[in-house]
Design a protein around this motif. Structure first.
Motif, short mmCIF file in Angstrom:
data_model
loop_
_atom_site.label_atom_id
_atom_site.label_comp_id
_atom_site.label_asym_id
_atom_site.label_seq_id
_atom_site.Cartn_x
_atom_site.Cartn_y
_atom_site.Cartn_z
N GLU A 33 85.56 122.50 26.59
CA GLU A 33 84.57 123.13 25.73
C GLU A 33 84.65 122.61 24.29
N ILE A 36 83.46 118.83 24.22
CA ILE A 36 82.02 118.59 24.46
C ILE A 36 81.20 119.07 23.26
N ARG A 37 81.65 120.13 22.63
CA ARG A 37 80.95 120.62 21.42
C ARG A 37 81.07 119.61 20.29
N TYR A 40 78.93 116.63 21.04
CA TYR A 40 77.51 116.95 20.97
C TYR A 40 76.93 116.69 19.58
N ARG A 41 77.79 116.79 18.57
CA ARG A 41 77.35 116.50 17.20
C ARG A 41 76.80 115.08 17.09
#
Lengths: 190, 113
Positions: A33, A36-37, A40-41
């Motif tokens: 988590e 991936i966050r 994602y930026r």
């Protein structure tokens, strides 16, 4: 760093290949988590994020040396970005380089840059800093950024603020520059 | 045909929109030579792009979290298995080729005898 993550890290930094392979599952569960966050930026696309992250985890399994001395979650994210994610991010964009007007070096700087003070902050720290600095903006500036973050198009923001699309673009640009300076000052203070 | 004479603020807003919508490659392809040069030489753009990435992460990353981590783990494991296979493959070929050369040499010596 929580116990689960510490144990997972211990497992994947071992010397035995098969043992490291077995240790990947708890490591992925503990970090997926967060990673991936973070990714994602830079990509803004979950399918692309998963593809890159798959290779990142396999790279970590193959060569986990960089993670041996990691002792906090923040340091883990920073190390994984600098030594594993960045390389893969550059590969994603360098594949399409021949079709672009940007030079390879400029694209690397834009798509997979060095980490700045703000980018090294954790998600919760960023949210807190952003909340505080948004409150210091003028009402119109804050509204534009909030609408943009909700997913409004430039045209929709222009309709909402009763102005033109060009003015909205200028407003967002200026507000982002202002917000960046305010966030950096806040980060330096704390 | 793309609009090829965008100012730096328009470029940033377009980059931010592309990042938010997950189509950065389309934005990169839309850049004309002068625009690419403008981006590369603008410190303001680099600074603003950094904050745009942060806003993107804070505002939109939640939708990126895949609920099925189990499926993702099996993908990672398959990737590792394929790397292991690749790492082992050349050594096998090498062994096989050395075995063949030994056989050939033996045959040659038998013939000569």
């Amino acid at each position: 760093m929580n116990r689960r993550l510490r144990n997972a890290l211990k497992g994947i930094t071992g010397t035995d290949i098969e043992r490291r392979r077995r240790a990947m599952e708890p490591f992925v569960r503990a970090t997926f988590e967060t990673f991936i966050r973070f990714l994602y930026r830079y990509l803004g696309n979950e399918v692309e994020c998963e593809d890159v992250l798959e290779d990142v985890y396999a790279d970590i399994w193959e060569n986990p040396d960089r993670l041996r001395n990691v002792d906090s979650e923040k340091q883990l994210v920073k190390t994984v970005y600098l030594y594993y994610m960045r390389k893969r991010l550059r590969q994603v964009y360098s594949r399409m380089n021949r079709y672009l007007s940007l030079s390879q070096k400029d694209m690397k700087n834009l798509m997979a840059p060095e980490l700045d003070v703000l980018e090294m902050m954790s998600e919760s720290e960023l949210k807190q800093t952003l909340r505080r600095t948004l409150n210091k903006l003028k009402a119109r500036e804050r509204r534009a950024i909030e609408l943009w973050m909700t997913g409004f198009s430039n045209r929709a923001i222009a309709n909402e603020l009763k102005t033109t699309v060009g003015a909205v673009k200028m407003l967002i640009f200026r507000t982002i520059i202002k917000l960046k300076q305010m966030m950096r000052d806040y980060a330096d203070e704390t | 045909m793309p609009y090829t004479n965008r100012e730096i603020q328009e470029l940033l807003v377009d980059y931010a929109g592309a990042l938010r919508d997950g189509c950065v490659p389309t934005f990169l392809k839309s850049l004309a030579r002068e625009e690419a040069h403008r981006i590369a030489s603008s410190r303001q753009f680099q600074d603003a792009a950094e904050l745009t990435r942060i806003l993107n992460g804070v505002g939109f990353a939640e939708k990126a979290v895949t609920p099925n981590v189990g499926l993702f783990i099996s993908r990672v494991d398959a990737n590792i298995a394929s790397r292991l296979k690749k790492a082992r493959a050349p050594s096998r070929r090498k062994r096989r080729s050395t075995a063949k050369t030994v056989d050939k040499m033996e045959k040659r010596t038998e013939k000569s005898i």
